[in-house]
Design a protein around this motif. Structure first.
Motif, PDB file in Angstrom:
ATOM      1  N   GLU A 104      -9.237  40.752  17.497  1.00  0.00           N
ATOM      2  CA  GLU A 104      -8.650  41.759  18.388  1.00  0.00           C
ATOM      3  C   GLU A 104      -7.261  42.213  17.939  1.00  0.00           C
ATOM      4  O   GLU A 104      -6.846  43.321  18.249  1.00  0.00           O
ATOM      5  CB  GLU A 104      -8.578  41.223  19.826  1.00  0.00           C
ATOM      6  N   THR A 105      -6.546  41.380  17.200  1.00  0.00           N
ATOM      7  CA  THR A 105      -5.206  41.763  16.738  1.00  0.00           C
ATOM      8  C   THR A 105      -5.255  42.784  15.609  1.00  0.00           C
ATOM      9  O   THR A 105      -4.224  43.341  15.244  1.00  0.00           O
ATOM     10  CB  THR A 105      -4.402  40.539  16.258  1.00  0.00           C
ATOM     11  N   ALA A 106      -6.444  43.040  15.066  1.00  0.00           N
ATOM     12  CA  ALA A 106      -6.581  43.930  13.910  1.00  0.00           C
ATOM     13  C   ALA A 106      -7.022  45.340  14.283  1.00  0.00           C
ATOM     14  O   ALA A 106      -7.419  46.106  13.416  1.00  0.00           O
ATOM     15  CB  ALA A 106      -7.573  43.323  12.923  1.00  0.00           C
ATOM     16  N   THR A 107      -6.935  45.704  15.545  1.00  0.00           N
ATOM     17  CA  THR A 107      -7.443  47.007  15.991  1.00  0.00           C
ATOM     18  C   THR A 107      -6.848  48.166  15.208  1.00  0.00           C
ATOM     19  O   THR A 107      -7.577  49.011  14.695  1.00  0.00           O
ATOM     20  CB  THR A 107      -7.201  47.197  17.504  1.00  0.00           C
ATOM     21  N   GLU A 108      -5.545  48.225  15.098  1.00  0.00           N
ATOM     22  CA  GLU A 108      -4.909  49.360  14.407  1.00  0.00           C
ATOM     23  C   GLU A 108      -5.254  49.395  12.933  1.00  0.00           C
ATOM     24  O   GLU A 108      -5.578  50.458  12.392  1.00  0.00           O
ATOM     25  CB  GLU A 108      -3.393  49.323  14.607  1.00  0.00           C
ATOM     26  N   ILE A 109      -5.165  48.259  12.265  1.00  0.00           N
ATOM     27  CA  ILE A 109      -5.480  48.240  10.833  1.00  0.00           C
ATOM     28  C   ILE A 109      -6.961  48.544  10.605  1.00  0.00           C
ATOM     29  O   ILE A 109      -7.322  49.221   9.659  1.00  0.00           O
ATOM     30  CB  ILE A 109      -5.059  46.926  10.140  1.00  0.00           C
ATOM     31  N   TYR A 110      -7.824  48.073  11.510  1.00  0.00           N
ATOM     32  CA  TYR A 110      -9.246  48.368  11.362  1.00  0.00           C
ATOM     33  C   TYR A 110      -9.497  49.870  11.454  1.00  0.00           C
ATOM     34  O   TYR A 110     -10.227  50.436  10.645  1.00  0.00           O
ATOM     35  CB  TYR A 110     -10.119  47.636  12.405  1.00  0.00           C
ATOM     36  N   GLN A 111      -8.928  50.518  12.439  1.00  0.00           N
ATOM     37  CA  GLN A 111      -9.156  51.952  12.618  1.00  0.00           C
ATOM     38  C   GLN A 111      -8.692  52.744  11.392  1.00  0.00           C
ATOM     39  O   GLN A 111      -9.387  53.657  10.932  1.00  0.00           O
ATOM     40  CB  GLN A 111      -8.469  52.457  13.883  1.00  0.00           C
TER      41      GLN A 111
END
Length: 134
Positions: A104-111
């Motif tokens: 869940e902490t990777a939302t921005e980098i994933y997008q």
């Protein structure tokens, strides 16, 4: 059934899920690994990072297990491919050069990663795609 479960810890777009669907259509195996490779990628000249996507069939739906982006590390004669970023949906973890974190902490980098990946794959067509069963 040829659908991919959308209930994920990260906001995986419908665009990506739809783009992966042909690789599972009529698939007799319970798992597939899809490899995206830029044939010109090398430690000396750079290029587009290899990406691996794993899907497994569970009950009547396919599940996204992981997406891993690799890069070359090392120098001289000691180059090797290593994970640069890894979104592990099965374990709920995100791994990068900075460590291991909850997914869940990777939302921005994933997008950002997904947007770039889809551009490289579908618009620039830099990847050769291989599908391996099992």
């Amino acid at each position: 059934m040829n659908t991919i479960n959308k209930e994920l810890a990260l906001p995986v777009s419908d665009k990506l899920l739809l783009a992966l669907t042909p690789f599972i259509s009529n698939q007799p195996h319970r798992a597939v690994t899809i490899n995206f490779r830029d044939p010109d990628y090398s430690p000396q000249h750079g290029g587009f990072h290899p990406v691996e996507v794993r899907l497994e069939k569970q009950a009547q739906q396919w599940c996204l297990c992981y997406i891993t982006d690799f890069c070359y590390v090392g120098q001289g004669d000691y180059w090797e491919l290593a994970k640069e970023v890894d979104f592990d949906f099965g374990c709920g973890l995100f791994q990068s050069i900075n460590g291991v974190f909850t997914l869940e902490t990777a939302t921005e980098i994933y997008q950002l990663w997904e947007q770039n990946f889809l551009c490289y794959w579908q618009e620039l067509e830099v990847f050769e795609v291989n599908v391996s069963p099992g």
